[in-house]
Structure formats: structure tokens, C-alpha cells
Scaffold this motif. Sequence first.
Motif, PDB file in Angstrom:
ATOM      1  N   LEU A   1    -170.949 -75.490  59.211  1.00  0.00           N
ATOM      2  CA  LEU A   1    -170.594 -75.990  60.541  1.00  0.00           C
ATOM      3  C   LEU A   1    -170.762 -74.944  61.646  1.00  0.00           C
ATOM      4  O   LEU A   1    -171.376 -75.242  62.683  1.00  0.00           O
ATOM      5  CB  LEU A   1    -169.169 -76.550  60.524  1.00  0.00           C
TER       6      LEU A   1
ATOM      7  N   LEU B   1    -172.224 -82.337  65.344  1.00  0.00           N
ATOM      8  CA  LEU B   1    -172.196 -83.453  64.403  1.00  0.00           C
ATOM      9  C   LEU B   1    -172.438 -84.760  65.157  1.00  0.00           C
ATOM     10  O   LEU B   1    -172.144 -84.863  66.348  1.00  0.00           O
ATOM     11  CB  LEU B   1    -170.847 -83.505  63.688  1.00  0.00           C
TER      12      LEU B   1
ATOM     13  N   THR C   1    -178.018 -80.110  60.297  1.00  0.00           N
ATOM     14  CA  THR C   1    -176.886 -80.885  60.817  1.00  0.00           C
ATOM     15  C   THR C   1    -176.557 -82.036  59.879  1.00  0.00           C
ATOM     16  O   THR C   1    -175.386 -82.355  59.644  1.00  0.00           O
ATOM     17  CB  THR C   1    -177.217 -81.439  62.218  1.00  0.00           C
TER      18      THR C   1
ATOM     19  N   SER D   1    -173.001 -82.539  58.083  1.00  0.00           N
ATOM     20  CA  SER D   1    -172.290 -83.811  58.261  1.00  0.00           C
ATOM     21  C   SER D   1    -171.982 -84.449  56.917  1.00  0.00           C
ATOM     22  O   SER D   1    -170.888 -84.989  56.699  1.00  0.00           O
ATOM     23  CB  SER D   1    -173.136 -84.769  59.110  1.00  0.00           C
TER      24      SER D   1
END
Length: 310
Positions: free
Chosen positions: A52, A62, A186, A190
Motif C-alpha cells: 500500500l 485504491l 494497485t 487492492s
Amino acid sequence: MSAAVSRMSLVRLIALGLIWGSVFLFIKIAGFTFSPVQMVFARLVLGAIVLLPFVYSRGGKLPSFGPIWGHLAIAALLGNAIPWVLFAWGEQGGSSSVAGVVNSTTPLWTIVGAYVLGQDRKLTVSKIGGVVLGMVGTIIIAAPWNAGSSGSTSSIVAFVVGTVSLGASFAYMGKFLAGKGIPPLTLAASQLTAASALLLVAMPFAGLQPLHFRTDALVAIAVLGPICTGLAYVLNFQLITKDGPTVASTVTYLFPIVSVALGALVLGEPAGWPLYVGAIASVAGVMLVRRKPKAAVVSSQSPAPAAAKA
């Protein structure tokens, strides 16, 4: 310049092969202390903690809450929650070497899943032959004519079902998540976040067993989460963007070799001829499936085939 790039490409490829190939060794060791659900939850959370900040440091974020998270939840269930728990459970009584080799057949099941979902109805001779060869390799590894040669039947079933689930997850991502404008890194962050939430829900039901701490198991968790999950996705992303998806996909051929070597050297796991012959057949099957027509163009935005690991 090209030689320097080639060397760096080789360094990244070998590093990722070693990291992902060692996953099965660390799963086995972490299982000395943690239950499968506990292990996978810790691995997911630690991996997400690494990914993250990397995503946000690159200006990413996100996806907004909405239908996309429903697809991410299904991808997380098929690609993380189910297979990772099954591999952790299977390695309690099974071989980490066998787990690594069976896991390497994930691309074969991705082809099957893509066909079922209507993504790829063009089943070439090489694809069909690759799938059949990979299945034959799995049967040889299981060695049903020699009970106990590669571990318990239940552990091998768990490895196979987990691998099928992984393959289905990549096919699902290709149909419902690819082409949505979400960068691969990403998407990975996620998915790990969604999977962490799924395992958090499962914790009260299957993750409250008492812990008997061992130093080696704690070290294994510390490697599984931040390195084998978080850092490995970053390295895979770099391979895809800097060296191309074709180079990145070759890691699939490396990690079964690493898993077998580590299982034998570190854990003293037996590696008889069924494992070697089955591994050769499985890798050959994956190579056939990955063979592409000369005119084929591979998009760097496609789900990373090299991420096919437990």
C-alpha cells in the motif's frame, strides 16, 4: 548498455524465482506455530502493509468503493483465501516440494478457466497438449500406485484444488478486472486488502487456535508476508514494466526447481523419480501453453502470469 540491462533483468528474474520458490518452505515452517487461517491472515496483512505505501508513493490509490470491489473480493477469494489456506493446510501433512511443483501448473488451469469464461475459445494444439501434459505430470507426482510416496492423498488433493482455484482467479481477473485502467501493482494491493478482510471474517471460526511459538515459525511469517508477498509483487511489477511480460512469465519455470531444492536441502524431504518426472512434465506443459503465435502481442496491462504462485 544492452548487456547491463540483460544482467539486471537476470538479477530480477533470479531474485523473484528464489523468493517465490521459497514460499512453500516458509509455509511449512510457519505451520509449526500457526494454523492455516492464522498464517494466511498474517501473510496477507503484512504483504498489504508493504504494498500500500508503495502504491501511494507512486501517486496511485485504491479504487473507489463500488462494483469493482465485488470483483476484487471474488478474485481475492479464488486467488488468495482459498488456495493459500489449502496449501497451508496441505503442507501440515504433505511435502513443500510437491506443493511447489503442483502450484507451477497454475497457468494450465488459467487456460481452462479462460475457456470456461468465454475469454479464449481458440484452443490450439499446443494449449490442449500443454494442459494434458501438465495433468499427466500432476498424476505422476501424486503417484497413486505408490501410496505415501509424495505425502498424504488429502494434501495432494488440497494442492491441486488450490492450484485450480488460483488458475480460476487469473481467468476471472482477465475477464472482469483487466482493462479497467487499474495498474497491476494497485490491483495486487487492492486484492490483498480484500483478501485480508475475508480472512478477518474467517478468524473467529477457524483462526483462534492456541499458538505454540517457535522462533523459526515467527521468522517464516516475517518472510512470507513482507518479502514473499509484498516485495515479490513489487519485483514482479518491475520485471513486467522494465523487462516485459514475456521475461516475467519465465519465473514460472524457476520456482518449482527452487521449491524442490529447498525442500530436500532444508527439510530433508524425499524427492523420488515421480516428483522429478512429474515436474519435468508439468513445466513442459506450461511451456506449451505459453507458446504464442508469432504475430501475438502481449499487453503489459494483463494480469501478471508470473504471479501464479501460492
